[in-house]
Design an enzyme around this catalytic site. Sequence first.
Site, mmCIF file in Angstrom:
data_model
loop_
_atom_site.group_PDB
_atom_site.id
_atom_site.type_symbol
_atom_site.label_atom_id
_atom_site.label_comp_id
_atom_site.label_asym_id
_atom_site.label_seq_id
_atom_site.Cartn_x
_atom_site.Cartn_y
_atom_site.Cartn_z
ATOM 1 C CG ASP A 13 3.087 -3.883 -4.958
ATOM 2 O OD1 ASP A 13 3.032 -3.301 -6.045
ATOM 3 O OD2 ASP A 13 4.143 -3.999 -4.305
ATOM 4 C CD GLU A 14 -1.286 -0.835 -0.867
ATOM 5 O OE1 GLU A 14 -1.270 -0.497 -2.066
ATOM 6 O OE2 GLU A 14 -0.598 -0.270 0.003
ATOM 7 C CE LYS A 16 -1.866 1.972 -5.042
ATOM 8 N NZ LYS A 16 -1.024 0.963 -4.422
ATOM 9 N N GLY A 40 3.033 -0.081 -11.059
ATOM 10 C CA GLY A 40 2.652 -0.947 -12.163
ATOM 11 C C GLY A 40 1.544 -1.846 -11.702
ATOM 12 C CG HIS A 41 -2.041 -1.040 -11.616
ATOM 13 N ND1 HIS A 41 -1.769 0.095 -10.891
ATOM 14 C CD2 HIS A 41 -2.768 -0.666 -12.670
ATOM 15 C CE1 HIS A 41 -2.311 1.118 -11.499
ATOM 16 N NE2 HIS A 41 -2.919 0.699 -12.572
ATOM 17 C CD GLN A 228 4.752 4.606 -6.013
ATOM 18 O OE1 GLN A 228 4.395 5.766 -5.938
ATOM 19 N NE2 GLN A 228 4.978 4.020 -7.160
ATOM 20 C CE LYS A 335 -3.132 -10.638 -4.809
ATOM 21 N NZ LYS A 335 -1.706 -10.567 -5.132
ATOM 22 C CB ILE A 418 -13.124 -13.143 -3.685
ATOM 23 C CG1 ILE A 418 -14.386 -12.499 -4.261
ATOM 24 C CG2 ILE A 418 -13.333 -13.114 -2.180
ATOM 25 C CD1 ILE A 418 -14.775 -12.850 -5.557
HETATM 26 P P1 IMP Z 1 11.528 4.108 -5.851
HETATM 27 O O1 IMP Z 1 10.116 4.566 -5.792
HETATM 28 O O2 IMP Z 1 11.879 3.411 -7.141
HETATM 29 O O3 IMP Z 1 12.505 5.193 -5.492
HETATM 30 O O4 IMP Z 1 11.720 2.968 -4.725
HETATM 31 C C1 IMP Z 1 11.681 3.265 -3.326
HETATM 32 C C2 IMP Z 1 10.974 2.154 -2.567
HETATM 33 O O5 IMP Z 1 9.596 2.143 -2.901
HETATM 34 C C3 IMP Z 1 11.498 0.756 -2.872
HETATM 35 O O6 IMP Z 1 11.413 -0.021 -1.691
HETATM 36 C C4 IMP Z 1 10.509 0.225 -3.884
HETATM 37 O O7 IMP Z 1 10.451 -1.183 -3.898
HETATM 38 C C5 IMP Z 1 9.229 0.842 -3.368
HETATM 39 N N1 IMP Z 1 8.210 1.012 -4.418
HETATM 40 C C6 IMP Z 1 8.190 1.936 -5.389
HETATM 41 N N2 IMP Z 1 7.096 1.791 -6.161
HETATM 42 C C7 IMP Z 1 6.398 0.767 -5.653
HETATM 43 C C8 IMP Z 1 5.149 0.163 -5.991
HETATM 44 O O8 IMP Z 1 4.438 0.553 -6.923
HETATM 45 N N3 IMP Z 1 4.755 -0.879 -5.196
HETATM 46 C C9 IMP Z 1 5.485 -1.287 -4.137
HETATM 47 N N4 IMP Z 1 6.646 -0.751 -3.781
HETATM 48 C C10 IMP Z 1 7.105 0.263 -4.532
#
Ligand code: IMP
Length: 439
Positions: A13-14, A16, A40-41, A228, A335, A418
């Site tokens: 969630d940076e 990207k 998801g973004h 991720q 951000k 920003i």
């Molecule tokens: P999974 O990818 O659904 O198996 O989740 C494993 C971990 O990765 C959990 O802590 C999720 O919240 C985290 N996670 C998976 N996808 C994202 C993402 O796109 N952003 C932030 N955290 C994520």
Amino acid sequence: MSSVVVVGIQWGDEGKGKVVDYLTEDAHLVVRFQGGNNAGHTIIIEGKKTALRIIPSGILRPNTRCLLASGVVLDLAVLLEEIKSLSDAGIVVTPERLGIAGEAPLILPYHVGIDQARESLRETKGTKIGTTGKGIGPTYEDAVSRNGIRVSDLCQPEVLKEKLENIVPLKNKYLKEVLGSKEQYSFQEIYDTLIEQSKTILPYLTNVSSELIRARTEGHFIMFEGAQGSLLDIHHGTYPYVTSSSTVAGFACVSAGIGPKHIDYVLGICKAYATRVGEGPFPTEDHGEDGERLRLIGKEFGTVTGRPRRCGWFDAVAVRKAVRINGVDSIIITKMDVLTGFSKIKIGLHYLLDGSPIDDLPLTIEDCQRVEVFYEEMDGWTEDLGGIRKFSDLPVNAQKLINRLSEITETEVGGFSIGPEREQTIITGAGLKKIANRT
Ligand code: IMP
């Protein structure tokens, strides 16, 4: 022209997607290389929001082709829904605009059932991971244990049928007898749905590796979009509180079927503070008013699950590790605007474990959870940053913060953002400008 990998260098969630969208004006190909619809973004262009989960953000650039490489796990129902909602928004996703690797594993309904049933079971034992519940882990497991169904299986309905006939009863047994779940799946229903979906999906099939090598030979600009974050990487992250794919830059090669020498630049994206969704260690988490304020101002709620994100301060130890495991050339700090109004901004500089300084995340979760963070405090600013388009126009304290983040991460800062709009990403690094052909 070059190949650039863009990766998140915190816990996801940076921002990207927004940076990739900004940099892809001249990109020929944008390639997603891992994860699935756990990502998801939301991209905002001229006030219009587009939510993406699987398709790379490059789809919003009319001259860019997007590829989903072999390391991406695909839930076809979600992908088809995304294709539809994009075309409803006027972005027609034809097979000319999107290519899918035949090797990509499919997320099937029982993967989602197993993911959720396991999490419920873990919850009763207090060992929940906090997955997104989208079936990501069980799908990767099946791929590795060679029980997976891949996109290419849709080309051979008879073989697909036989595989499903064997697998589905085993999954049902596992769900019922091991996980104690009531969910049961019909092989015929899954098969019929896949056959129906294959009519739309098969025209998108492509050889990702060959396409990439051809594009490189022709001198095109290629961008790899990570999902991720590096600290959620299955090998290098805060295991077991990680996702199940490799999220680091090196995996772009593995997934896309190209060699390491075909990558020219690695761009790391991090927020000016830190967030994490789901369980797991987060040394600089702020449980007080500051964390709450970061969540509210930064709108830190998960795009996929809507869960409130845990919030805290920039963690230089974690980011330095991410820089190292990715081979990051420069970073973009997103951000910055969220920090406006904080009189003091904290930066986690290094950790102390049993009183001794350490400069990496400890290997065990127990140690990760008990490290003490040594913070530095910097003065904040009150000016609104939304209209800023140059580094030198930033308030002096914001400039100081960026310079300090560069110093402590031992990495060039190539830009900052920003606000959520496309023009609110500012590229400052000469190397990055050159590589992305942005002046
Ligand atoms: P999974 O990818 O659904 O198996 O989740 C494993 C971990 O990765 C959990 O802590 C999720 O919240 C985290 N996670 C998976 N996808 C994202 C993402 O796109 N952003 C932030 N955290 C994520």
